[in-house]
Structures are given as C-alpha cells and as structure tokens.
Write a protein that holds these residues in place. Structure first.
Motif: not given
Length: 375
Positions: A189-205, A252-257
């Motif tokens: 519920k946490f780690y598997m979402y943290l890394i992929p979405y943090s990388c997307l957030f960083g890409l947006g930056m 695919y989505k839960f968690p993000p593949s």
C-alpha cells in the motif's frame, strides 16, 4: 482584489500545467462514471499526468525558495489530510442518516470506515490521496537532489536509475522475503506506490527546464518501452490484447506496473506537447477570455475538494432509481457530477472567504478555515 476563481496573481504561472492537471482530474471523474471499454482504457494516464503536472507546479512555487523539510510537511500534510478527514466524516454521517431515514442497512462496514480514514482503499476513492501524501513526504528531497545535480538531464538519469532499481531489484527482494502482515501492508500500500509516483513527480519538476533532445529521448523511450511490454502481453493474450488489458487493468494500476507508468509518461508528454502548441498559438485568445483561464486555474488549484465532492455526488447519483435511462448514460453522469462538484467547491470557497473577511469567528480562525475549505 483577486478573483476567487484564480485565487492569486498569475503573472508567473504557466497555465499549461494547470490545463494538464485539470484534464487529469476530469478524466479521473470520467473513470468513475463507467465509460465504454475503449474510453476507459485510453484515459488510464490520468493519475500519472496529474502527478507530473503537480511536480511542475511544485517546482514553480519552490524553485527560488529554501524548502525546509519539516516546515513543508507541517504545512502540506494538514492541507491534505484535514479536508479529507472532514469530508469523510460528513460523507459517512450523511450516508448513515440517509440509510436510517430510508430504513435501509448502512452502506458501509466498520472496516470500510476505518480504512477510509487510513487512506487504505476503504471506499475505493481515497488511494489517490495516499499517493499525494507519499509524494509530499519526498518532494523536498527531490527538490534538493535536483538542485544538487544542477541539470535536468542528470536528474532524469538518476530518477530512471532509481526506478530501474525499484523494478528490477527491490520488488523481487521484497516479494521473496517472508515478512509479517503489517510489513506486507506497508509494501503493497505504500512502498509500491511511493517510488513510481515519486519518479513521475520528479519528471514533472524537470519539464519547464527540459531541452528538446531530452524530451525526445523520454518520449521515444516511453513509446518503445510501452510497445515492448505490449508485445510481451500480446504473447500472453494472443489476438485479444485489448480485452486482456481491460480485464487486467487493475493489476496494472494497483500497484502501478511498468507498463502503466510508461503509458502514463507517453500520453502525458504527448498531451503536454499538444497543450504547449495550443498555448503558443492561441495564447492571446485565452488571455482575452479571462473566464476560461481563471476557470482552468480554479479547477487545477481546487482539485482536492472537487475530487472529494465528486465522491459525494456520485454516491447519491447511483442511489437514485431513475425513470429515464438517459440518466444512466456515462456522459450525462460525467457532465453532471463534474459540474456539481466544481460548482459546490466554488460556492464553498466564496462562502468561507466571505466568513473570513466579514465575521469575527472567521477572522480569529482564518488559518484553520483556509486549511479545511480553501486549499
């Protein structure tokens, strides 16, 4: 005085990312109206695009500031959690009253109530709040890393390396270890979402500083990667790849593949380029039609409460037994729910802003009211 719609002067604001964030929010609402298969699959990039756009808007607001981690979290976490918990209290209480008055069993179990407040998918809508809460924790670190590396290309390379490590090494290790249930919950519920979405957030930056060469590389790389993993899926699905994707979309989505992330990047970059083209060619027209621009900014900056109110209206829309079948059409539901959620959020902000300006209670509690109702 600034309009309640635009909320703040927009001299340095890049509306392109408000447009992307608003589109992402509307696509999420669309997803909850049971659209046709093809539309439902195409719009699967909505959450990744919202995260990417949020990363850019965060960078815009923070790039010239010294962002202290604890000070940022002290402000950001209440802005996320307090409105959500307030809304869930109202939502569950209103459902209880409605079920009591109509003499029906209460719709929600005690576990759904608890998991809802813990953002653990209790009502199938709050998982996205958990994603943004996780991102808030790492956002200052990403900003410091970006500044330390001093170059968007190096930063993008580090983000890619982190994601590859997560996908190739960390996930197999985590799933091979025998760990207690509470750590299994943390993992899923946490780690598997943290890394992929943090990388997307960083890409947006990096988007506003990104040169054409790096953008082309990311766009082509995500396209090639998506096609490669699609080919792998095709080998499993045979001639029914579309149906295979649809039947496995939650996996695919839960968690993000990786295929979900690649598709999110690909479509977000394409839409970013399209929005940039429209903005560059029709900027003067949009500047002259301030109502459109301010509405876009309002939807983007009020996305949390619009999202929350859409849950409320969607719940009661589905409870009504309609005489006319058209009321169950996904487009009718989407337009109605999106309008009701946006209008309610607008009226909420107008009312609370008025209370803060004209009422002694509002003036004494302006900070609390702003956190609860205006963010």
């Amino acid at each position: 005085m600034t309009s309640i719609v635009s909320e703040k002067p927009q001299k340095s604001r890049d509306i392109r990312f408000d447009i992307l964030k608003a589109i992402g929010l509307l696509l999420i609402i669309l997803a909850h109206t049971d659209p046709p298969q093809n539309i439902d699959l195409i719009r699967q990039f909505d959450v990744p695009m919202m995260v990417i756009a949020s990363g850019t808007l965060f960078y815009y607001s923070s790039r010239n500031k010294n962002v202290d981690l604890w000070d940022y979290l002290r402000k950001r976490i209440p802005r996320l959690l307090a409105p959500v918990w307030l809304f869930l209290t109202f939502f569950f209480a209103s459902a209880y009253i409605t079920d009591f008055l109509t003499k029906k069993p209460y719709h929600f179990s005690s576990q759904e109530l608890l998991f809802g407040f813990l953002l653990l998918d209790g009502i199938n809508y709050v998982w996205i709040i958990r994603v943004f809460l996780l991102i808030a924790i790492v956002a200052p670190f990403l900003l410091k890393l970006y500044r330390f590396l001093g170059n968007e290309t190096r930063f993008a390379a580090v983000i890619l390396a982190i994601y590859i490590f997560h996908q190739v090494i960390a996930i197999p290790l985590l799933y091979n270890w025998e760990i207690p249930y509470n750590w299994t919950m943390w993992r899923s519920k946490f780690y598997m979402y943290l890394i992929p979405y943090s990388c997307l957030f960083g890409l947006g930056m990096t988007l506003i500083e990104m040169n054409k060469k790096l953008m082309s590389l990311i766009l082509s790389g995500s396209a090639i990667g998506f096609l490669f993993y699609s080919a792998l899926d095709y080998s499993k699905a045979g001639s029914n790849l579309f149906n295979f994707w649809y039947s496995h979309k939650n996996e695919y989505k839960f968690p993000p593949s990786i295929i979900f992330i690649l598709y999110g990047i690909l479509m977000s970059m394409i839409l970013y380029l399209l929005v940039s083209w429209v903005w560059n060619n029709y900027r003067e027209w949009l500047e002259n039609h301030r109502g459109i621009k301010e509405t876009i900014i309002f939807i983007s900056s009020s996305s949390l409460w619009i999202y929350l109110w859409h849950i409320f209206f969607l719940e009661y829309w589905h409870r009504v037994e309609y005489k006319y079948p058209v009321m169950q059409n996904y487009l009718v539901i989407f337009i109605s729910i999106a309008f009701l959620a946006t209008a309610t959020t607008y009226l909420q902000k107008v009312l609370v802003s008025k209370i803060i300006k004209t009422n002694q209670f509002g003036q004494n509690n302006s900070e609390m009211l702003a956190i609860l109702f205006l963010k």
